[in-house]
Design an enzyme around this catalytic site. Structure first.
Site, mmCIF file in Angstrom:
data_model
loop_
_atom_site.group_PDB
_atom_site.id
_atom_site.type_symbol
_atom_site.label_atom_id
_atom_site.label_comp_id
_atom_site.label_asym_id
_atom_site.label_seq_id
_atom_site.Cartn_x
_atom_site.Cartn_y
_atom_site.Cartn_z
ATOM 1 N N SER A 234 0.807 -1.232 0.000
ATOM 2 C CA SER A 234 0.000 0.000 0.000
ATOM 3 C C SER A 234 0.839 1.280 0.000
ATOM 4 O O SER A 234 0.521 2.212 -0.754
ATOM 5 C CB SER A 234 -0.978 -0.002 1.166
ATOM 6 O OG SER A 234 -1.950 -0.995 0.952
ATOM 7 N N GLY B 244 -14.694 -12.251 5.609
ATOM 8 C CA GLY B 244 -14.812 -10.809 5.414
ATOM 9 C C GLY B 244 -14.708 -10.383 3.956
ATOM 10 O O GLY B 244 -15.460 -9.515 3.502
ATOM 11 N N LYS C 194 -9.938 -5.086 10.159
ATOM 12 C CA LYS C 194 -11.047 -4.454 9.413
ATOM 13 C C LYS C 194 -12.349 -4.431 10.232
ATOM 14 O O LYS C 194 -13.101 -3.465 10.162
ATOM 15 C CB LYS C 194 -11.282 -5.170 8.084
ATOM 16 C CG LYS C 194 -10.176 -4.936 7.069
ATOM 17 C CD LYS C 194 -10.534 -5.566 5.736
ATOM 18 C CE LYS C 194 -9.327 -5.578 4.819
ATOM 19 N NZ LYS C 194 -9.610 -6.169 3.512
ATOM 20 N N GLU D 160 -22.819 3.143 3.370
ATOM 21 C CA GLU D 160 -23.732 2.011 3.238
ATOM 22 C C GLU D 160 -22.960 0.728 2.908
ATOM 23 O O GLU D 160 -23.215 -0.342 3.458
ATOM 24 C CB GLU D 160 -24.768 2.339 2.144
ATOM 25 C CG GLU D 160 -25.775 1.251 1.824
ATOM 26 C CD GLU D 160 -26.607 0.824 3.028
ATOM 27 O OE1 GLU D 160 -26.723 1.594 3.996
ATOM 28 O OE2 GLU D 160 -27.131 -0.322 2.988
ATOM 29 N N THR E 206 -5.888 -3.179 7.139
ATOM 30 C CA THR E 206 -5.834 -4.522 6.578
ATOM 31 C C THR E 206 -5.868 -5.550 7.711
ATOM 32 O O THR E 206 -6.092 -5.195 8.877
ATOM 33 C CB THR E 206 -4.613 -4.669 5.622
ATOM 34 O OG1 THR E 206 -4.711 -5.924 4.968
ATOM 35 C CG2 THR E 206 -3.285 -4.557 6.347
ATOM 36 N N ASN F 50 -12.118 -0.810 5.382
ATOM 37 C CA ASN F 50 -10.718 -0.853 4.928
ATOM 38 C C ASN F 50 -10.181 0.547 4.646
ATOM 39 O O ASN F 50 -9.006 0.704 4.348
ATOM 40 C CB ASN F 50 -10.559 -1.756 3.695
ATOM 41 C CG ASN F 50 -10.957 -1.063 2.413
ATOM 42 O OD1 ASN F 50 -11.791 -0.158 2.427
ATOM 43 N ND2 ASN F 50 -10.393 -1.483 1.301
#
Ligand code: NDP
Length: 272
Positions: A16, A130, A65, A77, A61, A86
């Protein structure tokens, strides 16, 4: 300089920071993005410290989460449906808004980068954790012919059916029932089995001729699921690197209001 970060444990492997710094360079954005190893029993404190120091937003991560979901002041939503966060955004009033960009990332990789149409297709989703939960709503939103969830623990799959059945043609089964299914046009692996060097028990003939397979996991060498997909003759046989880059691009857009060129970053990562 605006501060961003990704929290996880472990985190040293995370791509990331590299992805977001590439996005920032592309878009001329002056920002700092770093990886933060939060203690397994100290995520809430790490997150609070980060925001107290002026952090503008962060990614979350494994394994935080669901914790992040509980630590937000407001939720989008799609984060509420995924029951996991995340991406966190610090609003001008200081409140923490939680979002989940994983589903949008998968959808963009499937439909745009890989040019796979989903409308009317029979899709098999392996796993009910998840990651599976986070992609159900966007997948059903594409109007597939049918979406079948297969999971080792049938109860977990049934819970997802209870929650998402109103959104589209959804069915669940156990792995043992898969031999009775008609072949699927797309099989998505959202289990973490490959991480443990395992593969769910998948019968031959499960993938339609010239069908597509997608493993949410990514690795330098083909995952066990990708090896299976190759044997089954998958025409498209992708790993989850595209999903990772696309979910990051969506987060970057939420923070900075600019959509980066995700394909260029994906190409650079593939060429490494
Ligand atoms: P969870 O721990 O929430 O769920 C794991 C799932 O895998 C469960 O359905 C579990 O089944 C199943 N599973 C685990 N081991 C096996 C096995 N040996 N055989 C069959 N099923 C198994 O994990 P997540 O949902 O968060 O993540 C799943 C995968 O998706 C991971 O590999 C993760 O790296 C990847 N991912 C990739 C992203 C990307 O951007 N590319 C984003 C998010 C996730 P059971 O319910 O029976 O325990």
């Amino acid at each position: 300089m605006d501060m961003y970060a990704v929290f996880g444990n472990p985190i040293s492997h995370s791509l990331s920071p590299h992805i977001h710094l590439q996005f920032a360079e592309q878009c001329g954005q002056n920002l700092h993005y770093r990886a933060i190893l939060a203690p397994l029993d100290g995520f809430a404190e790490s997150l609070a410290d980060f925001f107290a120091q002026g952090g503008k937003g962060c990614n979350i991560t494994v394994p935080f989460k669901q914790d992040a979901y509980r630590l937000c002041d407001e939720l989008t939503e799609r984060a509420r449906r995924a029951a996991a966060v995340n991406t966190l955004i610090r609003k001008p009033d200081g409140k923490r808004l939680g979002d989940n960009t994983d589903g949008a990332g998968l959808l963009r990789d499937l439909t745009q980068n890989l040019a796979l149409p989903l409308k009317g297709r029979r899709i098999l989703l392996l796993g009910a954790g998840g990651a599976a939960r986070g992609v159900l709503e966007p997948l059903l939103g594409e109007n597939p012919g049918e979406l079948v969830i297969a999971n080792r623990s049938l109860d977990k799959a049934r819970n997802l059916l209870d929650e998402f059945a109103t959104l589209g043609p959804l069915r669940v089964c156990g792995f043992a029932d898969l031999s009775r299914e008609q072949p699927f046009e797309l099989i998505i692996n959202a289990t973490s089995a490959s991480l443990a060097g395992e593969l769910p028990p998948l019968p031959d003939g499960l993938l339609q001729d010239q069908g597509a397979c997608y493993d949410m996991l990514y690795s330098k060498t083909p995952t066990l699921f990708q090896q299976w997909a190759g044997i089954q003759g998958a025409l498209v046989n992708a790993d989850g690197l595209g999903m990772l880059v696309e979910q990051a691009a969506e987060a970057f857009f939420l923070w900075r209001g600019i959509r980066p060129d995700s394909r260029a970053v994906l190409k650079e990562l593939r060429g490494r």
